[in-house]
Write an enzyme that holds these catalytic residues in place. Structure first.
Site, PDB file in Angstrom:
ATOM      1  N   TYR A 163      14.473   4.915  12.621  1.00  0.00           N
ATOM      2  CA  TYR A 163      13.023   5.358  12.508  1.00  0.00           C
ATOM      3  C   TYR A 163      12.189   4.109  12.924  1.00  0.00           C
ATOM      4  O   TYR A 163      12.046   3.087  12.324  1.00  0.00           O
ATOM      5  CB  TYR A 163      12.673   5.822  11.050  1.00  0.00           C
ATOM      6  CG  TYR A 163      13.740   6.865  10.788  1.00  0.00           C
ATOM      7  CD1 TYR A 163      14.006   7.660  11.566  1.00  0.00           C
ATOM      8  CD2 TYR A 163      13.842   7.371   9.277  1.00  0.00           C
ATOM      9  CE1 TYR A 163      14.943   8.926  11.309  1.00  0.00           C
ATOM     10  CE2 TYR A 163      14.285   8.463   8.952  1.00  0.00           C
ATOM     11  CZ  TYR A 163      14.983   9.179  10.101  1.00  0.00           C
ATOM     12  OH  TYR A 163      15.846  10.265   9.456  1.00  0.00           O
TER      13      TYR A 163
ATOM     14  N   PRO B  12      13.013  20.954   6.818  1.00  0.00           N
ATOM     15  CA  PRO B  12      13.145  22.184   6.116  1.00  0.00           C
ATOM     16  C   PRO B  12      11.647  22.882   6.771  1.00  0.00           C
ATOM     17  O   PRO B  12      11.718  24.046   6.637  1.00  0.00           O
ATOM     18  CB  PRO B  12      12.809  21.945   4.722  1.00  0.00           C
ATOM     19  CG  PRO B  12      12.343  20.434   4.564  1.00  0.00           C
ATOM     20  CD  PRO B  12      12.901  19.718   5.792  1.00  0.00           C
TER      21      PRO B  12
ATOM     22  N   GLY C 287       7.774  21.363  12.177  1.00  0.00           N
ATOM     23  CA  GLY C 287       6.693  21.740  12.199  1.00  0.00           C
ATOM     24  C   GLY C 287       6.366  23.300  12.366  1.00  0.00           C
ATOM     25  O   GLY C 287       5.010  23.657  12.252  1.00  0.00           O
TER      26      GLY C 287
ATOM     27  N   GLY D  38       2.620  26.067   9.552  1.00  0.00           N
ATOM     28  CA  GLY D  38       1.367  26.958   9.411  1.00  0.00           C
ATOM     29  C   GLY D  38       0.435  26.892  10.673  1.00  0.00           C
ATOM     30  O   GLY D  38      -0.532  27.449  10.850  1.00  0.00           O
TER      31      GLY D  38
END
Length: 340
Positions: free
Chosen positions: A55, A207, A211, A215
């Site tokens: 990362y 999960p 993205g 929403g």
């Protein structure tokens, strides 16, 4: 929070695990702001943090290490290795040579004397699994790590690793970290039952489906691009039919969440946490607002009627886009192997 036992280790962790992939060059480049997000999560009861050497090429581990100064003993800290960390051909993989080298690099970046959960980021077909388990076992016995786990392993490789550990008297993988969401349900068919049979803690990544379940997609339009489109077009380019189906399903889930009276983010996380095999879902906030929108999900329980509605949108055991499985076995990735 209602803490859960991590597999059969006896260690208790929060149902939400703070993923640190977005801290550093890949996301939030402000180290102080990233530390504030980490501290807010800890103050909210999150006691589990997951990062990886890859990362932002180690920067995420450095940020996490600095943020945990003075609070290290209160945190179950996890990191991972496997991905390339330099130009040298041996700066990657799961050989004893690299594992012994890279654990020291992670310990230094994290500013700690031990790692609670050291995970192998992907299977390594070029390395005998006993070589990997042997090296990891030695690290446990040396006190460098407390436990180790796997990530994105197919069910058959999870079983193989368990049997090799038993036959060769090695320590075993105690966790598996697979992709799992409302849109990526393939592991329900095999991996999750296998994890339950062997008592593994399951730590789902993505999960929110990268993205898609944040929403951002609505019936009125909304965001239709992703910063990941160029890097991973197979999973994020909306010109790909399977990804368009993901958008359609995400919109349907948004409608369902509104009917239930919760946000889509809460629906998505509560769904993952509802499976009895799951220990802790890994959230990956880039901003404080992202974190705040996800913390409430741990307190939500979905009823049977809502779960049935979810199954109508995406059936159990189905990945809307097969590329979201996270790992392609060499026999499928290499056409030459398919013809042997």
């Amino acid at each position: 929070m209602d803490y859960r036992v991590l597999g059969r280790t006896g260690v208790r962790v929060s149902p939400l695990c703070l993923g640190a992939m977005m801290f550093g060059a890949w996301g939030n480049q402000d180290h102080d702001d990233s530390a504030k997000i980490i501290h807010r999560a800890l103050d909210a009861g999150v006691n589990f943090i997951d990062t990886a050497d890859i990362y932002s090429n180690g920067e995420s581990e450095q940020i996490v290490g600095k943020a945990l100064a003075g609070r290290r003993d209160d945190v179950v800290l996890a990191t991972k290795l496997f991905m390339p960390m330099g130009p040298d051909t041996n700066q990657r993989g799961l050989s004893r040579r690299w594992i012994v080298t890279e654990v020291e690099n992670s310990l230094r970046r994290l500013g700690t004397d031990w790692i609670d959960l050291y995970q192998v980021h992907r299977p390594d077909p070029s390395t005998d699994i006993d070589e990997t388990l042997s090296a990891l076992t030695d690290l446990v016995r040396a006190g460098k790590i407390r436990y180790f786990g796997s990530s994105t392993f197919p069910a058959h490789e999870v079983v193989e690793a368990q049997w090799v550990a038993e036959r060769r008297n090695r320590e075993r993988f105690v966790t598996e970290q697979p992709p799992y969401s409302l849109l990526v349900r393939g592991i329900e068919a095999d991996l999750l039952p296998v994890a339950q049979r062997y008592g593994l803690g399951v730590l789902p990544w993505s999960p929110l489906a990268g993205g898609f379940l944040s929403g951002r997609y609505t019936r009125d339009g909304g965001e239709v691009t992703s910063t990941r489109t160029a890097r991973v077009p197979g999973r994020f380019d909306l010109s790909v039919p399977a990804n368009q189906r993901k958008v359609e399903a995400a919109i349907a889930f948004g409608d369902l969440a509104a009917e239930v009276g919760i946000s889509l983010i809460e629906l998505a996380l509560a769904f993952v946490l509802r499976h009895p095999a799951v220990t802790s879902a890994i959230i990956g906030p880039r901003t404080m607002d992202h974190l705040e929108s996800q913390l409430t999900a741990a307190d939500i329980t979905l009823d049977t009627a809502t779960l049935d509605r979810i199954d109508e949108i995406v059936p159990p055991g189905v990945n809307v886009n097969p590329e979201d499985a996270g790992y392609v076995p060499p026999a499928l990735a290499d056409s030459a192997l398919r013809r042997r």
